[in-house]
Design a protein around this motif. Structure first.
Motif, PDB file in Angstrom:
ATOM      1  N   ASP A 106      -2.373  -1.398  -6.021  1.00 48.63           N
ATOM      2  CA  ASP A 106      -1.910  -0.020  -5.869  1.00 48.63           C
ATOM      3  C   ASP A 106      -1.961   0.736  -7.193  1.00 48.63           C
ATOM      4  O   ASP A 106      -1.874   1.955  -7.217  1.00 48.63           O
TER       5      ASP A 106
ATOM      6  N   ASN B 119      -6.945   7.323   4.064  1.00 47.21           N
ATOM      7  CA  ASN B 119      -7.046   5.872   3.856  1.00 47.21           C
ATOM      8  C   ASN B 119      -5.762   5.316   3.252  1.00 47.21           C
ATOM      9  O   ASN B 119      -5.786   4.287   2.607  1.00 47.21           O
ATOM     10  N   TYR B 120      -4.632   6.012   3.432  1.00 46.97           N
ATOM     11  CA  TYR B 120      -3.364   5.608   2.855  1.00 46.97           C
ATOM     12  C   TYR B 120      -3.064   4.142   3.230  1.00 46.97           C
ATOM     13  O   TYR B 120      -2.800   3.838   4.387  1.00 46.97           O
ATOM     14  N   SER B 121      -3.151   3.239   2.273  1.00 52.41           N
ATOM     15  CA  SER B 121      -2.975   1.808   2.530  1.00 52.41           C
ATOM     16  C   SER B 121      -2.848   1.090   1.195  1.00 52.41           C
ATOM     17  O   SER B 121      -2.957   1.715   0.137  1.00 52.41           O
ATOM     18  N   THR B 122      -2.640  -0.230   1.233  1.00 55.19           N
ATOM     19  CA  THR B 122      -2.567  -0.999  -0.010  1.00 55.19           C
ATOM     20  C   THR B 122      -3.799  -0.713  -0.858  1.00 55.19           C
ATOM     21  O   THR B 122      -4.923  -0.814  -0.368  1.00 55.19           O
ATOM     22  N   LYS B 284      -5.807   7.687  -2.738  1.00 53.10           N
ATOM     23  CA  LYS B 284      -5.611   8.176  -1.377  1.00 53.10           C
ATOM     24  C   LYS B 284      -6.491   9.390  -1.155  1.00 53.10           C
ATOM     25  O   LYS B 284      -6.491  10.308  -1.970  1.00 53.10           O
ATOM     26  N   ASN B 291     -10.234   6.050  10.864  1.00 52.33           N
ATOM     27  CA  ASN B 291      -9.189   5.204  11.447  1.00 52.33           C
ATOM     28  C   ASN B 291      -9.306   5.160  12.962  1.00 52.33           C
ATOM     29  O   ASN B 291      -9.071   4.131  13.584  1.00 52.33           O
ATOM     30  N   ALA B 499      -0.892  -2.916  11.240  1.00 48.66           N
ATOM     31  CA  ALA B 499      -0.705  -2.136  10.022  1.00 48.66           C
ATOM     32  C   ALA B 499      -0.180  -2.987   8.880  1.00 48.66           C
ATOM     33  O   ALA B 499      -0.492  -2.728   7.729  1.00 48.66           O
ATOM     34  N   GLN B 506      -0.814  -3.480   4.185  1.00 41.10           N
ATOM     35  CA  GLN B 506      -0.213  -2.193   4.523  1.00 41.10           C
ATOM     36  C   GLN B 506      -1.289  -1.157   4.762  1.00 41.10           C
ATOM     37  O   GLN B 506      -2.023  -0.793   3.864  1.00 41.10           O
ATOM     38  N   ASN B 507      -1.387  -0.739   6.012  1.00 40.60           N
ATOM     39  CA  ASN B 507      -2.401   0.250   6.348  1.00 40.60           C
ATOM     40  C   ASN B 507      -1.756   1.372   7.149  1.00 40.60           C
ATOM     41  O   ASN B 507      -1.785   1.390   8.376  1.00 40.60           O
ATOM     42  N   TYR B 508      -1.146   2.308   6.424  1.00 38.08           N
ATOM     43  CA  TYR B 508      -0.416   3.392   7.078  1.00 38.08           C
ATOM     44  C   TYR B 508      -1.355   4.298   7.866  1.00 38.08           C
ATOM     45  O   TYR B 508      -0.998   4.815   8.911  1.00 38.08           O
TER      46      TYR B 508
END
Lengths: 413, 540
Positions: A106, B119-122, B284, B291, B499, B506-508
């Motif tokens: 991250d 692509n909000y994710s780890t 991000k 998705n 998710a 973590q794949n929001y």
């Protein structure tokens, strides 16, 4: 009348507003300090370690002249790191080592380097816990791992696996209520508690490169060596040596009620054990085919990316790299939270015999893989063990683990 | 009127109730019309204004201009509405509800939709500039010689920062400045017992607070040493390191110094080399419909979808049908006048509803353990694999959900039964209807008018009843098809697993996309059901 009322409302509103303005200014002021020379290091810890972290941080602060601001967060504090604003973000954070990969991926933590003098006191297998892609992102301070707790009144402390198996089965046969080895599982599985048996059969999770980086595409859950030994699991299942229907509650009740002579658990049950009045010893599970090492859970501290934003990265690094690695600081943290220190010099000074025994039971242990792909492993690995040890109707271990390896590979993609 | 049958007894009771309570609301209104009301109004309004001003300061501080504009407009509007006397009375009543609707319904929905297209994710949570800074900051490795030093930051004769260094292997002493590394004769240095430098001729080593004043300069300070550099680590130690990546600002790309490999922005939030190697962290960014595309392309997502969907419908339907039937049965039984201990029975029956659900679920998990649980061991004396076998786990989940939901339907049925006029049943009785016919043709239809919408709501709730599944079985046991979804996973727990326990954890973005899909499914089923209940009302 009406005009008067409205005027009153307005005036009062404005008065309160003005007050709030002043209050807001006063509150907002410290945030601007960053542009000048910042000397406050904000540390996120959890409630359990608050007092020990405060003590250690204050000692460091007195030595350097810096200030510390200790903020308590729910464990693990790292989970809030991706949602925080720069103004309230920490410079140093208490981190469970298995979040290292995600934090580094991250971009929330800073790479650190340890000097050779420090590395001499931190075993390589512990430092690996905070390494990701060959880089170090945190300093390990405390280790926790499961050990085999033996009730010495009910059974002899086993030196070999064969002896353990014999003792456990002999005890189990005495009563239909007795358990062989109390290993907590339950329908969802618990890969953490069964890991000593898995590693003892030469299973591993991810292959490691020479630099220490884990490869998420080389999965060892069904490696040939393990598969060769897998039939032993079926044997244990038939004998009832290990039963996946045992949950954390049943395991604890059985051991404390003397219905189990062997219990797999960790230092979080130190107090329970001490208060139980039983005579016990804690050892590493004897070698089965390979060394039956437990998973290591390592807690430590990392310097966040925000330390640079706040202009305190050299101070934050000083606290983490130079101070928290010291035997004295590690011993303080260890005593307060009941976990074994990562520093070997500090480890020799642990007086609590239960803790020291747990520490020795973790020798050579494997830090839980810290790459984010580990999220795809837990469920299937635990599930495979449960399916192979659920008594009658169990899947042969070989099949269960081959399926698990295939599923894990598919999830990692 | 279609509904008159149900509501007819209500007026008589309502009047009876309101005549007794008439004075209370009117007294309350009178109380709040006076100076007290004005005081409350002033206080609340002033507090709101103060909050706005505080928010304004913070927002201006962070230069969030659009948010500032919205804040000013909304605050002005609210003040206007509550300060104007009579014209805005309807608005005064509507505004609080609207504000909460926007805050708790509309904004989260907008946010979810927004996230679904990113692509909000780890590995993708920073902004691009932040990611670039971070990559550069972490682009070092120990140099080939691996030298590490004990360090004392000092000032030279002209007041510039210099690092007094002791090589931890050889014990040789150096001085490092921005210009480079120079050996320092051992004779010029005084060391303490720990091997730290405490004094050196020509340099002053600050102590205490003045040492702290060097910390700021140390943040970015390094000593060039050939192809590598010596970086301070805090205030006491330094390490010789080598930079591994270089950022080419003009072409917006990273170059690996060792082999010249080029990493370019791939438009999906990462710098990627020609060989497909990606640099972490990424950032991000919007990725369009990817998705949603993944839901169709990715066999992990698509594979078990139908199976999970069917099970979700079965789970939600059976839970509602069973708990409604059981609840109604109990309500009718306990509705019998003259039954002894009626209140006691009723209170007992409401207990599952009153207990916190997570607690009962964990207790049930223990009760159903197949070797040690009370159900098998002490009640059934068998070995039903409640939580270990796929089908038995499904039975267990429905059983426990029914247990948890029945009290709700017991309560609403009891209320609805009492609103059905006894005359109707008596009339049917006179017409020669038996008890069963009476129930089927008179009681049930009238009851359903009131209860059917609640059944739909309960269905929608159970359709997304994450807690029940997650706490009882965790979606397990695992199925043999090798998918993420266990035997008892419903759509929402399956989404959670997709998710949070697949890939990097973590794949929001993906979770939001599936969340939107689930919303449409639930909305469609609910809409269809409500449309059907309308027919029910007409029938009545």
């Amino acid at each position: 009348m009406k005009v008067g009322r409205r005027l009153a409302v307005l005036l009062a509103a404005v008065a309160v507003t003005a007050l709030a303005l002043i209050g807001a200014r006063a509150n907002a002021a410290p945030a601007h300090k960053g542009s000048a020379k910042a000397t406050t290091v904000r540390i996120w810890t959890d409630q359990d370690r608050k007092s020990s972290v405060t003590k250690v941080a204050n000692t460091w602060a007195a030595k350097t002249g810096a200030n510390v601001d200790i903020v308590v967060k729910a464990f693990p504090p790292t989970q809030d790191l991706s949602k925080v604003t720069a103004a309230t973000a920490p410079d140093v954070v208490l981190a469970p080592h298995d979040t290292t990969g995600a934090l580094a991926a991250d971009g929330l933590v800073q790479q650190i380097f340890l000097s050779k003098a420090v590395k001499k006191q931190l075993p390589a297998w512990v430092l690996r816990s905070f390494s990701y892609g060959g880089k170090l992102y945190g300093v390990p301070t405390q280790i926790e791992n499961v050990g085999l707790v033996v009730n010495t009144k009910l059974a002899k402390v086993p030196k070999t696996w064969a002896q353990l198996e014999r003792e456990a089965l002999a005890f189990k046969r005495k009563s239909s209520d007795n358990l062989g080895i109390a290993v907590q599982q339950g329908s969802g599985g618990d890969a953490y508690h069964m890991y000593p048996f898995f590693s003892g059969l030469c299973g591993y999770i991810f292959q490691q490169s020479k630099s220490g980086a884990l490869n998420p595409h080389k999965i060892g859950v069904a490696n040939p060596k393990f598969l060769k030994n897998a039939s032993l699991v079926d044997k244990w299942n038939r004998e009832g040596l290990i039963n996946s229907k045992v949950t954390s509650g049943t395991a604890q009740t059985a051991f404390l009620g003397q219905k189990a002579a062997f219990w797999i658990t960790g230092p979080w049950n130190s107090d329970t054990l001490k208060k139980s009045g039983l005579s016990f010893r804690i050892i590493q599970v004897p070698k089965i085919k390979c060394a039956s090492v437990p998973f290591l859970g390592v807690q430590g501290f990392a310097v966040t990316k925000f330390a640079s934003d706040h202009g305190v990265s050299s101070l934050a690094k000083d606290f983490v790299v130079n101070y928290l690695t010291k035997p004295s600081a590690q011993l303080d943290l260890s005593q307060a939270s009941g976990r074994y220190p990562a520093n070997t010099v500090a480890g020799k000074q642990v007086h609590d015999s239960v803790l020291a025994q747990f520490g020795r039971a973790g020798a050579g242990g494997v830090p839980m893989p810290n790459i984010p792909e580990m999220a795809s492993v837990w469920g299937d690995l635990g599930g495979a063990w449960v399916n192979a040890t659920k008594g009658s109707g169990a899947t042969p271990a070989r099949t269960a683990f081959i399926t698990a390896a295939r599923n894990i590979a598919a999830k990692i993609g | 009127m279609s509904t008159s049958a149900v509501t007819s007894p209500a007026p008589s009771r309502l009047t009876a109730a309101s005549s007794a309570a008439r004075s209370l609301p009117s007294r309350a209104i009178a109380f709040f019309s006076g100076p007290v009301g004005l005081g409350v109004k002033v206080t609340l309004l002033a507090l709101m204004n103060a909050l706005s001003v505080w928010a304004l300061v913070v927002l201006v501080d962070h230069k969030k201009w659009p948010a500032v504009a919205v804040l000013v407009a909304v605050t002005a509007l609210l003040d206007l509405i509550y300060l104007s006397a009579r014209r805005a009375i309807p608005a005064k009543f509507l505004v609080p509800g609207t504000v909460f609707l926007v805050a708790f319904q509309i904004i989260p929905v907008i946010y979810t939709v927004q996230v679904a297209f990113t692509n909000y994710s780890t590995g993708h949570i920073l902004t691009k500039p932040q990611a670039v800074t971070q990559v550069l900051q972490n682009a070092f490795e120990p140099s080939a010689n691996g030298r590490t030093f004990t360090m004392a930051p000092a000032k030279d004769s002209s007041g510039h920062l210099a690092l007094l260094l002791v090589d931890q292997d050889t014990g040789k002493t150096y001085v490092g400045a921005a210009s480079g590394l120079k050996p320092l004769p051992t004779s010029a240095v005084t060391k303490n017992s720990d091997g730290d430098i405490t004094a050196a001729t020509g340099y002053t080593i600050p102590t205490g607070p003045s040492r702290l004043s060097l910390a700021d300069a140390l943040n970015t300070f390094f000593v060039p040493a050939g192809k590598s550099q010596i970086q301070p680590q805090g205030l006491d130690s330094a390490v010789e390191v080598k930079q591994t990546l270089r950022y080419d600002r003009v072409h917006d790309r990273f170059v690996r110094i060792s082999d010249g490999a080029v990493f370019r922005d791939n438009g999906r939030g990462s710098f990627v080399s020609d060989g497909g190697e990606a640099i972490e962290p990424g950032w991000k960014t919007g990725i369009g419909f990817s998705n949603f595309g993944q839901m169709i392309h990715d066999s992990q997502v698509r594979g078990p979808f139908l199976r999970v969907f069917l099970w979700t419908v079965i789970f939600a339907t059976l839970t509602v049908v069973f708990s409604f039937s059981l609840g109604l049965f109990l309500a009718i039984t306990l509705n019998k006048p003259g039954m002894r201990f009626r209140t006691f029975y009723r209170s007992i029956l409401v207990i599952p509803y009153a207990l916190p659900g997570f607690l009962s679920l964990l207790v049930w998990q223990g009760l159903l353990n197949d070797d040690f649980g009370v159900v098998n061991r002490n009640i059934l004396h068998t070995h039903v694999p409640w939580l270990f076998d796929a089908n038995w786990a499904r039975v267990a989940v429905i059983l426990v959900s029914t247990w948890l939901t029945t009290p709700y339907f017991f309560l609403v049925s009891m209320g609805a039964l009492q609103s059905i006029p006894a005359e109707l049943n008596e009339a049917a009785l006179v017409d020669g209807a038996g008890p069963w016919q009476n129930f089927r043709k008179v009681t049930l239809p009238l009851l359903l008018v009131a209860v059917a919408p609640l059944m739909i709501a309960s269905f929608a709730f159970n359709f997304n009843n994450f807690g029940n599944i997650y706490l009882l079985t965790g979606g397990g046991p695992n199925t043999s098809d090798g998918s993420v979804a266990g035997a008892t996973d419903i759509l929402i727990s399956y989404t959670y697993k997709l998710a949070f326990v697949v890939g990097k954890g973590q794949n929001y973005g993906l979770a939001s996309a599936i969340g939107i899909l689930i919303f449409f499914i639930v909305a469609a089923i609910s809409a269809a059901s409500f449309w059907r209940t309308k027919a029910l009302e007409n029938l009545a």
